[in-house]
Design an enzyme around this catalytic site. Sequence first.
Site, PDB file in Angstrom:
ATOM      1  N   ASP A  26     -12.568  85.360   9.972  1.00  0.00           N
ATOM      2  CA  ASP A  26     -13.134  84.766   8.765  1.00  0.00           C
ATOM      3  C   ASP A  26     -14.664  84.854   8.877  1.00  0.00           C
ATOM      4  OD1 ASP A  26     -13.836  82.766  10.530  1.00  0.00           O
ATOM      5  OD2 ASP A  26     -12.442  81.295   9.726  1.00  0.00           O
ATOM      6  N   SER A  27     -15.349  84.433   7.837  1.00  0.00           N
ATOM      7  CA  SER A  27     -16.801  84.614   7.802  1.00  0.00           C
ATOM      8  C   SER A  27     -17.536  83.469   8.478  1.00  0.00           C
ATOM      9  CB  SER A  27     -17.268  84.692   6.353  1.00  0.00           C
ATOM     10  OG  SER A  27     -17.129  83.415   5.746  1.00  0.00           O
ATOM     11  N   GLY A  28     -16.815  82.406   8.805  1.00  0.00           N
ATOM     12  CA  GLY A  28     -17.460  81.212   9.331  1.00  0.00           C
ATOM     13  C   GLY A  28     -17.824  80.217   8.247  1.00  0.00           C
ATOM     14  N   GLY A  29     -17.885  80.685   7.022  1.00  0.00           N
ATOM     15  CA  GLY A  29     -18.353  79.818   5.945  1.00  0.00           C
ATOM     16  C   GLY A  29     -17.487  78.591   5.742  1.00  0.00           C
ATOM     17  N   PHE A  30     -16.183  78.799   5.710  1.00  0.00           N
ATOM     18  CA  PHE A  30     -15.289  77.681   5.425  1.00  0.00           C
ATOM     19  C   PHE A  30     -15.444  76.584   6.461  1.00  0.00           C
ATOM     20  CE2 PHE A  30     -11.227  75.449   5.875  1.00  0.00           C
ATOM     21  CZ  PHE A  30     -11.046  74.993   4.590  1.00  0.00           C
ATOM     22  N   ASP A  88     -18.671  83.299   1.981  1.00  0.00           N
ATOM     23  CA  ASP A  88     -18.486  82.711   0.655  1.00  0.00           C
ATOM     24  C   ASP A  88     -18.730  81.215   0.744  1.00  0.00           C
ATOM     25  OD1 ASP A  88     -16.277  82.140   2.205  1.00  0.00           O
ATOM     26  OD2 ASP A  88     -14.868  82.199   0.541  1.00  0.00           O
ATOM     27  N   GLN A 144     -13.368  83.458  -5.593  1.00  0.00           N
ATOM     28  CA  GLN A 144     -13.521  82.009  -5.692  1.00  0.00           C
ATOM     29  C   GLN A 144     -13.354  81.613  -7.167  1.00  0.00           C
ATOM     30  OE1 GLN A 144     -13.504  79.712  -3.521  1.00  0.00           O
ATOM     31  NE2 GLN A 144     -13.996  80.722  -1.563  1.00  0.00           N
ATOM     32  N   GLY A 175     -10.605  79.368  -1.313  1.00  0.00           N
ATOM     33  CA  GLY A 175     -10.807  78.120  -2.044  1.00  0.00           C
ATOM     34  C   GLY A 175      -9.537  77.511  -2.586  1.00  0.00           C
ATOM     35  N   ASP A 196      -2.788  83.286   6.452  1.00  0.00           N
ATOM     36  CA  ASP A 196      -3.081  82.688   7.762  1.00  0.00           C
ATOM     37  C   ASP A 196      -2.967  81.194   7.607  1.00  0.00           C
ATOM     38  OD1 ASP A 196      -5.869  82.387   6.382  1.00  0.00           O
ATOM     39  OD2 ASP A 196      -5.973  81.134   8.164  1.00  0.00           O
TER      40      ASP A 196
END
Lengths: 380, 380
Positions: free
Chosen positions: B93-97, B147, B191, B218, B268
């Site tokens: 993942d991007s780390g954002g969440f 995101d 999103q 999201g 996931d």
Amino acid sequence: MSELFSFHLAASDGGARTGAITTAHGVVHTPAFMPVGTQASIKGVHHDDVRASGAEILLGNTYHLMLRPSAERIAALGGLHTFMRWPYPILTDSGGFQVMSLAPLRKISETGVTFRSHVDGAVIELSPERAVEVQNLLGADIVMQLDECVRLPAERGDIERAMKLSLRWAERCKRTFEGAAPGRALFGIVQGGDDPVLRLQSARTLVDIGFPGYAIGGLAVGEPQEVMLKIVSETTPALPVDRPRYLMGVGTPADLLESIARGVDMFDCVMPTRNGRHGLAFTRFGPINIKNAHHAEDPRPLDPQSRCPAARDFSRAYLHHLFRSGEALGGTLLSIVNLFYYQDLMAGARAAIAAGRFADFAAETKARWAVKSDRRSGES
Amino acid sequence: MSELFSFHLAASDGGARTGAITTAHGVVHTPAFMPVGTQASIKGVHHDDVRASGAEILLGNTYHLMLRPSAERIAALGGLHTFMRWPYPILTDSGGFQVMSLAPLRKISETGVTFRSHVDGAVIELSPERAVEVQNLLGADIVMQLDECVRLPAERGDIERAMKLSLRWAERCKRTFEGAAPGRALFGIVQGGDDPVLRLQSARTLVDIGFPGYAIGGLAVGEPQEVMLKIVSETTPALPVDRPRYLMGVGTPADLLESIARGVDMFDCVMPTRNGRHGLAFTRFGPINIKNAHHAEDPRPLDPQSRCPAARDFSRAYLHHLFRSGEALGGTLLSIVNLFYYQDLMAGARAAIAAGRFADFAAETKARWAVKSDRRSGES
């Protein structure tokens, strides 16, 4: 001793011995190390990994199992072998040692020991008869007599009183165990603290009572290693050559080598799994504390030549990361590494004794521990 | 999209699809479920068991890995595949969440997100460019754009602002990712919260930018299942048929079946392992809470017909005992049971879609969950 339970001594090399114990659930080659399955589980390790490590016998803790889920429930579910799905030999302790060390409000009398359950506060009585009954319900292949273990250092009077009580309990346990299913055996336990005279008195009386195997209890309870080894050296000659000898609760790899040299055949200890969970790996190169910062970027495995996949397949950096991140997999992997190490040490000892070169094997093994491969060359 | 990364759609059945994603580290058959390896470890489960369950791809959490042990260190150790010894595909993942949900003092701006590390308190900046750089250092096969994910319910204005910011970040991520090694791919993330208009706007703009795969982000962030499924139903038709679709962070077995029916290819979720650690087993017969007292004397395995050894070999009574006794092996065994269950559910879905009978498969699967085999006959 039933017809099916037997001990066959295959070879001796100085004081060291190698042989095989036959039980209804299979053969245990000696010297043997028994991983400890406290609550019907080797902490954090799948049974298949325990078996793959080479373990031929487990130790189950009567104290824990009688409190939860109870010996009666395990018996109703087919006994401990079926319950935990370990179809190989199992030795259970008598519960006495853990009552002394874990249970609140314990009280010892001639009858037995009374204590409060740490699980639900119930008052429990553990007599020699009940200790055997519980182990029979569990279906252990090797049952231990109830004994009183005194933490060292202690007054000679206390040691002597506990030793003599343990002898009377040994007789009561033997009477209770009579008629048990074939293939199972009751072991007596030598007590006597760090006093050689009391140890000899205990050993000789137990031999007179007669058991298919003998344990040396009450060691590794606070005394220095040299005291322990001295007592072992003085006790094993008093035990019959044709019966297995079990040093309870021992120990480090060095303890095992020294005790094998003094004629011990069986060991149990939580050290491989407990130390593994705390980040200490036993390897051919000696212990490695994987939490140390200098492992953080080390791509090498713990031991590329190990028989253990976890020691070969994962880098020290990865194992270090798992511990630093609090990932339980780290403790599991190091526990497996250590279980393999202990079993390989025993297998090496057995082969060396059979080949008449145990002293060389022990010396070579210890010499490798001294090589500091814990650090990469060039690092301080 | 590099030459080596590809998605081949093999069959459709109503909205459901089955196919295969090819990456430099191997093929992933879809619908696919990705176990979550938060800190380079599937919590409590050995990689070999994860692989044996049928998992073809793992998810790694960029947020955790960039903080500890750091992307640079993992890169120096050969990348995440080598570091954790998982030679098969990995999506990060991007780390954002997780920045949004875990990090203290986070601050979002056009540039990116600034936060304090929960590990050592350091101030960290995560821009779209850095998110891609970190994932490149990790060597992920599938890289996710940065995101901003808004927890629902939320104001439409907040949802729209975050969605539009995510689109601008998508473009910056794509520019940064250009020239990445072949066989790897960057996915865009749709999103727009629970607003169908915003979702369509997000999807269409992302498709205009052009990605080899699209995620729906999201969701599963507090909204009811019917809202989530409605959004999925309205979003997937706006995505290209020939690109994989990944519904992030979802979900229960029922969520997966419903989402597959609506054209989702990848999932996931921490649910199999987290619920396993808490005593909940997913089985053909529906979920079983192994901690319930009525399992204490139940000698039956969770499912004698399961492909998973842990579901076949251990009694419910034993698993119950492990949880009651606080033995970590219980959580490990149930996590394995659940990972197998999720993978078998995906394998069943793939076969059913290929055979043109996905609706029947989903209905039969759910009908079996309704049978209360959690209790033995005669028990209330």
